[in-house]
Design a protein around this motif. Structure first.
Motif, PDB file in Angstrom:
ATOM      1  N   LYS A  71       0.838  -1.201   0.000  1.00 28.61           N
ATOM      2  CA  LYS A  71       0.000   0.000   0.000  1.00 28.61           C
ATOM      3  C   LYS A  71       0.871   1.248   0.000  1.00 28.61           C
ATOM      4  O   LYS A  71       0.601   2.213  -0.705  1.00 28.61           O
ATOM      5  CB  LYS A  71      -0.935   0.020   1.214  1.00 28.61           C
ATOM      6  N   GLY A  72       1.944   1.236   0.801  1.00 23.56           N
ATOM      7  CA  GLY A  72       2.869   2.370   0.835  1.00 23.56           C
ATOM      8  C   GLY A  72       3.551   2.590  -0.496  1.00 23.56           C
ATOM      9  O   GLY A  72       3.693   3.727  -0.963  1.00 23.56           O
ATOM     10  N   GLN A  73       3.946   1.508  -1.177  1.00 27.85           N
ATOM     11  CA  GLN A  73       4.581   1.617  -2.489  1.00 27.85           C
ATOM     12  C   GLN A  73       3.601   2.172  -3.515  1.00 27.85           C
ATOM     13  O   GLN A  73       3.960   3.022  -4.334  1.00 27.85           O
ATOM     14  CB  GLN A  73       5.101   0.263  -2.949  1.00 27.85           C
ATOM     15  N   GLN A  74       2.359   1.692  -3.484  1.00 25.87           N
ATOM     16  CA  GLN A  74       1.356   2.195  -4.419  1.00 25.87           C
ATOM     17  C   GLN A  74       1.094   3.674  -4.190  1.00 25.87           C
ATOM     18  O   GLN A  74       0.969   4.445  -5.130  1.00 25.87           O
ATOM     19  CB  GLN A  74       0.060   1.394  -4.277  1.00 25.87           C
ATOM     20  N   ARG A  75       1.031   4.084  -2.931  1.00 28.88           N
ATOM     21  CA  ARG A  75       0.807   5.486  -2.600  1.00 28.88           C
ATOM     22  C   ARG A  75       1.964   6.346  -3.121  1.00 28.88           C
ATOM     23  O   ARG A  75       1.743   7.388  -3.729  1.00 28.88           O
ATOM     24  CB  ARG A  75       0.664   5.646  -1.088  1.00 28.88           C
ATOM     25  N   ARG A  76       3.206   5.895  -2.914  1.00 29.43           N
ATOM     26  CA  ARG A  76       4.367   6.639  -3.402  1.00 29.43           C
ATOM     27  C   ARG A  76       4.375   6.718  -4.925  1.00 29.43           C
ATOM     28  O   ARG A  76       4.716   7.750  -5.496  1.00 29.43           O
ATOM     29  CB  ARG A  76       5.657   6.004  -2.895  1.00 29.43           C
ATOM     30  N   GLN A  77       3.990   5.620  -5.602  1.00 20.22           N
ATOM     31  CA  GLN A  77       3.930   5.617  -7.057  1.00 20.22           C
ATOM     32  C   GLN A  77       2.901   6.629  -7.553  1.00 20.22           C
ATOM     33  O   GLN A  77       3.155   7.368  -8.502  1.00 20.22           O
ATOM     34  CB  GLN A  77       3.546   4.222  -7.561  1.00 20.22           C
ATOM     35  N   GLN A 124       1.872   9.296  -6.001  1.00 18.75           N
ATOM     36  CA  GLN A 124       2.392  10.642  -5.747  1.00 18.75           C
ATOM     37  C   GLN A 124       3.410  11.039  -6.806  1.00 18.75           C
ATOM     38  O   GLN A 124       3.402  12.180  -7.279  1.00 18.75           O
ATOM     39  CB  GLN A 124       3.019  10.711  -4.351  1.00 18.75           C
ATOM     40  N   GLN A 125       4.279  10.112  -7.201  1.00 18.46           N
ATOM     41  CA  GLN A 125       5.269  10.407  -8.231  1.00 18.46           C
ATOM     42  C   GLN A 125       4.597  10.699  -9.570  1.00 18.46           C
ATOM     43  O   GLN A 125       4.986  11.617 -10.288  1.00 18.46           O
ATOM     44  CB  GLN A 125       6.250   9.247  -8.394  1.00 18.46           C
ATOM     45  N   GLU A 126       3.579   9.916  -9.920  1.00 21.19           N
ATOM     46  CA  GLU A 126       2.860  10.140 -11.172  1.00 21.19           C
ATOM     47  C   GLU A 126       2.158  11.497 -11.155  1.00 21.19           C
ATOM     48  O   GLU A 126       2.148  12.218 -12.156  1.00 21.19           O
ATOM     49  CB  GLU A 126       1.856   9.013 -11.414  1.00 21.19           C
ATOM     50  N   THR A 127       1.573  11.855 -10.017  1.00 24.93           N
ATOM     51  CA  THR A 127       0.911  13.147  -9.886  1.00 24.93           C
ATOM     52  C   THR A 127       1.919  14.276 -10.062  1.00 24.93           C
ATOM     53  O   THR A 127       1.636  15.264 -10.763  1.00 24.93           O
ATOM     54  CB  THR A 127       0.222  13.264  -8.509  1.00 24.93           C
ATOM     55  N   ARG A 128       3.096  14.149  -9.462  1.00 26.42           N
ATOM     56  CA  ARG A 128       4.138  15.168  -9.613  1.00 26.42           C
ATOM     57  C   ARG A 128       4.577  15.305 -11.062  1.00 26.42           C
ATOM     58  O   ARG A 128       4.762  16.420 -11.569  1.00 26.42           O
ATOM     59  CB  ARG A 128       5.346  14.823  -8.751  1.00 26.42           C
TER      60      ARG A 128
END
Length: 146
Positions: free
Chosen positions: A124-130, A132-136
Motif C-alpha cells: 500500500k505504501g509503495q502504491q501510494r508513493r507511485q 504521488q510520483q505520477e501526480t508530480r
C-alpha cells in the motif's frame, strides 16, 4: 467454481516459479558453503523460498541488459532455530544467475498472518508513493506546457 487461478495468472506465475527455484538453489549453495553439510542439512530441510516478482520477464531482462537495478521481494521460511544462519547466508549471497545480489531483511515474523499484514502495508505504501510520483510528473508536464 471460480476458486482456481485464472489463465493469465497461471501463465504469469511461470517466471515466479523459475526465479523462486533459482533463488532457492543459490541460497542453498551459500548455506552449504558457509556452514558445511552437517549444519546445513537440517537448515536446508526447513528452508522454503518464494519470490514475489516486481518485474516480470522482459522488464527484468531489459533492466539487467542496461546494467540497471531491479528488485523483487523474497520470502524465506525456516525454523526459528535457524533464523540467524539464514540471515548470515542472505548477507553473504553475492550472485544470482550471473548478476550481483544485495539482500536486505525487511521483516521477520513468527507466522504467515503477520507476514501477510506486513506485505500488505508495504505494498500500500509503495502504491501510494507511485501515485504521488505520477501526480508530480503530470503537474510538471502541465506546468511546462503552459
Amino acid at each position: 467454481k471460480g476458486k482456481g487461478p485464472t489463465a493469465a495468472a497461471a501463465a504469469s506465475s511461470g517466471g515466479q516459479v523459475q526465479r523462486s527455484r533459482a533463488c532457492a538453489e543459490a541460497l542453498e549453495a551459500v548455506v552449504r558453503r558457509c556452514f558445511g553439510t552437517v549444519v546445513s542439512g537440517p537448515l536446508l530441510a526447513s528452508l522454503q523460498v518464494k519470490v514475489l516478482d516486481r518485474f516480470e520477464g522482459e522488464e527484468a531482462a531489459a533492466a539487467a541488459a542496461k546494467g540497471g537495478l531491479f528488485s523483487f521481494v523474497l520470502l524465506v521460511r525456516c525454523e526459528r532455530d535457524y533464523v540467524n544462519e539464514v540471515l548470515c547466508a542472505l548477507a553473504l549471497w553475492t550472485q544470482l544467475e550471473g548478476c550481483k545480489v544485495a539482500c536486505t531483511c525487511l521483516h521477520i515474523s513468527g507466522s504467515m498472518r503477520t507476514m501477510d499484514n506486513f506485505i500488505r502495508k508495504t505494498l500500500k505504501g509503495q502504491q501510494r508513493r507511485q501515485q504521488q510520483q505520477e501526480t508530480r510528473k503530470e503537474r510538471l508536464k502541465s506546468q511546462q506546457a503552459e
